[in-house]
Design an enzyme around this catalytic site. Structure first.
Site, mmCIF file in Angstrom:
data_model
loop_
_atom_site.group_PDB
_atom_site.id
_atom_site.type_symbol
_atom_site.label_atom_id
_atom_site.label_comp_id
_atom_site.label_asym_id
_atom_site.label_seq_id
_atom_site.Cartn_x
_atom_site.Cartn_y
_atom_site.Cartn_z
ATOM 1 N N GLU A 31 0.821 -1.194 -0.173
ATOM 2 C CA GLU A 31 -0.085 0.048 0.249
ATOM 3 C C GLU A 31 1.099 1.031 -0.001
ATOM 4 O O GLU A 31 1.690 1.197 0.962
ATOM 5 C CB GLU A 31 -0.948 -0.073 1.193
ATOM 6 N N CYS A 48 -3.925 6.849 5.823
ATOM 7 C CA CYS A 48 -3.872 6.227 4.313
ATOM 8 C C CYS A 48 -5.128 7.016 3.721
ATOM 9 O O CYS A 48 -5.048 7.173 2.386
ATOM 10 C CB CYS A 48 -3.799 4.923 4.415
#
Length: 505
Positions: free
Chosen positions: A263, A300
């Protein structure tokens, strides 16, 4: 309370020193010395993981579920000490760390329930057809099997839920894969106390000691040695685009390439449609400011871009956002490096002619304040840098002239973890086409919400097309994430005695 780290690595049940030490850099409280990782320690951990896999990879689902629950119990037994050291190292408030600890233990128990149910095994049986013409068909059975030892890199922004015993580790252990964790140097004490909890759970349940190792610190050579080690069969990573891409390339260049589940970055755009702006501009501005500045923007899924259609509603939205952000006080960032990157991102926007500053603040050191800028859709599409993530509470308003231009802008976006549409009833037809674009750009599409806050449930997708993640078919949150560490195996005409226990049906 009063936890003092030993500063050692945990390698297959042994607490070991390294070749030297590094000092932690806490937001407050005492610094501690931690052993530096080495490629030799990586090799030792990987070999122990492979040895452990020979039994742990064939353990029962009930045994793995008991192990996961034991880890959760041991973490909770250290709750106060986890909060204390985590708060010191990261500067995160105690309430945030307590919530993250609950998420960490909750996802361990969720995976325990998931493996006990067994649906993830995707069992399939095609019986033999001995009388089929022109040729008989053999019996074929399919089962998902663990891939082998997995490397996990701890994340800077989630010292618990995405680190030592976080989602990647929980999913791998649930699948039957031993784990070697490269701890993040921003919170090594937090990593150590969680490793102590896992070590205690190993001893309590009797699983092989090599099923888990934690290697602290070390330079890039240590991380490279981990992803290059021939016994590692998959890698889980949460971090920067540059660092993740470098490791991804190393995984692809190995003599035996392996999957890299990284990620890497996302600006998580929001699209505010005309009717919603007319009806709720002020509330939407206040909501965006709260989401944008939550935890100093170190999520995130932080929504860094708001696309609005020019008009009176957009003016009210921008005014409300600016007012709400102006009221946000100074916040401490997780590390000096993250703060420096935020300052650099702010300076990059200030220097760009393509953007107009709406709120520019002065921050010092690790303490930061929000910033807000504005540009047009045309300029945004022409300047790739405007779509790059600035990790922290920095927002960009993008004004477009019409719904068609908003959809055109959406088509030009890179891959994202999330994409959000704010709409009211009169916006439904406009949203139809936009939704079809955004579902190709993001792993999670939201309506009338804010993306900060990721539910740990069966249906969650926390991933997306590159550069949000390196594998758009995977998620790092939710029970679906176990699939990253499994591979299908077909068994043809095997006697029942040779089949895996889960296929003897």
């Amino acid at each position: 309370m009063g936890f003092t780290p030993t500063g050692k690595h945990l390698i297959a049940g042994e607490w070991l020193d390294g070749s030297g030490t590094f000092a932690s850099s806490p937001a407050h409280g005492p610094a501690h010395a931690f052993a530096i990782g080495t490629p030799e320690l990586v090799g030792r951990a990987c070999e122990a993981a492979e040895d452990a896999f020979r039994s742990y990879g064939y353990s029962t689902r009930a045994e793995r579920a008991a192990f996961l629950r034991a880890i959760a119990d041991e973490i909770e037994a250290r709750a106060a000490a986890v909060t204390e050291i985590g708060s010191q190292e990261t500067g995160l408030p105690e309430g945030r760390l307590e919530g993250e600890r609950g998420r960490t233990t909750g996802q361990l128990r969720l995976f325990a329930d998931h493996v006990e149910k067994g649906d993830y095994l995707d069992r399939r049986v095609d019986p033999a057809l001995p009388d089929r013409k022109p040729a008989p068909r053999p019996e074929i059975r399919l089962l998902q099997r663990p891939v082998g030892p997995v490397a996990v890199f701890g994340a800077s922004n989630f010292p618990l839920a995405f680190s030592t015993a976080g989602g990647d580790t929980a999913a791998a252990l649930a699948a039957g894969c031993p784990v070697v964790v490269k701890g993040h140097s921003a919170h090594p004490g937090t990593g150590e106390i969680i490793a102590q909890a896992i070590d205690a759970a190993i001893r309590k349940t009797g699983v092989p000691a090599g099923v888990f190792s934690l290697i602290q610190g070390g330079d890039r050579e240590v991380g490279q040695a981990l992803v290059r080690h021939p016994l590692i069969k998959a890698v889980g990573f949460t971090g920067s685009l540059a660092g993740g891409r470098a490791l991804f390339d190393l995984c692809a260049q190995r003599p035996e390439p392996i999957p890299f589940f990284g990620e890497l970055g996302s600006v998580n755009p929001m699209f505010l449609l005309p009717q919603a702006l007319r009806n709720r501009a002020e509330a939407l501005g206040q909501g965006w400011a709260a989401s944008l500045s939550l935890g100093a923007g170190q999520f995130c899924t932080n929504p860094g871009i708001a696309v609005v259609i020019a008009g009176e509603g957009a003016d009210r939205f921008v005014s409300a956002t600016k007012e709400a952000l102006s009221a946000v006080g100074p916040q401490v960032m997780l590390t000096d490096g993250i703060a420096e990157a935020y300052h650099a991102g702010q300076a990059r926007f200030v220097a760009r002619n393509a953007v107009k500053p709406l709120l520019v603040t002065e921050s010092a050191g690790r303490t930061v304040l929000p910033n807000l800028f504005e540009t047009t859709g045309e300029r945004f599409l022409a300047d790739h840098a405007l779509g790059e993530e600035v990790f922290g509470p920095l927002g960009l308003v993008v004004r477009v002239g019409s719904s068609d231009e908003a959809e055109q802008l959406a088509r030009g976006l890179e891959g994202q973890l999330t994409a959000t549409i704010h709409l009211d009833e009169g916006d439904l037809e406009t949203a139809r086409g936009l939704t079809r674009v955004l579902e190709r750009k993001a792993g999670r599409v939201l309506v009338n919400g804010f993306p900060t806050g990721v539910e740990v449930v069966d249906s969650m997708v926390h991933g997306g097309p590159y550069p949000a993640s390196t594998n758009f078919g995977a998620t790092s949150v939710g029970t679906l994430s176990i699939r990253r560490f499994l591979r299908p195996v077909a068994y043809q005409n095997l006697p029942a005695e040779l089949l895996p226990e889960d296929l003897r049906i």
